[in-house]
Design an enzyme around this catalytic site. Sequence first.
Site, short mmCIF file in Angstrom:
data_model
loop_
_atom_site.label_atom_id
_atom_site.label_comp_id
_atom_site.label_asym_id
_atom_site.label_seq_id
_atom_site.Cartn_x
_atom_site.Cartn_y
_atom_site.Cartn_z
N VAL A 50 41.82 23.83 28.19
CA VAL A 50 42.14 22.43 27.88
C VAL A 50 41.16 21.88 26.84
O VAL A 50 41.53 21.07 25.98
CB VAL A 50 42.11 21.57 29.16
CG1 VAL A 50 42.34 20.10 28.85
CG2 VAL A 50 43.15 22.05 30.16
N CYS A 51 39.92 22.35 26.90
CA CYS A 51 38.85 21.77 26.07
C CYS A 51 39.16 21.76 24.57
O CYS A 51 39.01 20.72 23.92
CB CYS A 51 37.53 22.50 26.34
SG CYS A 51 36.95 22.30 28.04
N PRO A 52 39.61 22.88 23.96
CA PRO A 52 39.86 22.81 22.52
C PRO A 52 40.97 21.84 22.15
O PRO A 52 40.94 21.25 21.07
CB PRO A 52 40.21 24.25 22.15
CG PRO A 52 40.63 24.90 23.42
CD PRO A 52 39.82 24.23 24.49
N GLU A 54 41.47 18.99 23.46
CA GLU A 54 40.86 17.66 23.42
C GLU A 54 39.99 17.48 22.17
O GLU A 54 40.04 16.44 21.51
CB GLU A 54 40.02 17.43 24.67
CG GLU A 54 40.83 17.33 25.94
CD GLU A 54 40.00 16.80 27.09
OE1 GLU A 54 40.43 15.83 27.71
OE2 GLU A 54 38.90 17.34 27.35
N LEU A 55 39.18 18.49 21.85
CA LEU A 55 38.32 18.37 20.68
C LEU A 55 39.14 18.20 19.41
O LEU A 55 38.80 17.40 18.53
CB LEU A 55 37.37 19.55 20.58
CG LEU A 55 36.07 19.36 21.38
CD1 LEU A 55 36.25 19.72 22.84
CD2 LEU A 55 34.90 20.12 20.79
#
Length: 210
Positions: A50-52, A54-55
């Site tokens: 999920v993190c990339p 969001e970035l």
Amino acid sequence: MSFTGKSFPSITVDAIDYLGDNLQINIFEKAVKEGKKVLLFWYPKDFTFVCPTELHAFQEAAAEFEKRNTILIGASCDTNEVHFAWLNTAKDNGGIEGVEYPILADTNRNLSSVLGILDVQEVEHPQYGTLAQGSAVTYRATYLIDETGRVFHESVNDMPLGRNVKEYLRLIDAYAHVQKFGEVCPANWEEGKDAMNADRKGVADYLAKH
């Protein structure tokens, strides 16, 4: 511990930018010295899932935050070296190449511990005493900080739940309206909609129209 309505902790943290320059950033001091709002968002780990998304989503909205006099800063407990490796990994390979805002590297977990956003608990071991249980990485915490270093919004998502970037733009717009006009912003307020005076007549007039 909630920091809404309080000054953001004045703690300096290592960071890196997309050029590979090692930085030290104190969020509170940066907001005050530069006279800007800051959106600080924490994510669990580099090279995850999920993190990339969001970035990249925050990067895509970077111009909108800049219009609102707001600095974007990401943060996790990974090292600067891991951040830079991820910044040099192509988007179509799960990387964050193209992200240009700085990313904090809270490897000693000083700031995230003070904020209380780490997935970690203390447990007692019969032989070794107090040990940590959990991943010791952060939840998806988000802080909006004004030009005086005061937190005007904070939220924490569990790790599987990605954020809605548009909501933070809406909150910044609402807070800027409060700052400029002294009115308060009702539920679902967006730029251009009616706000109201913070008194009995104000709410009565607003509800009569809506």
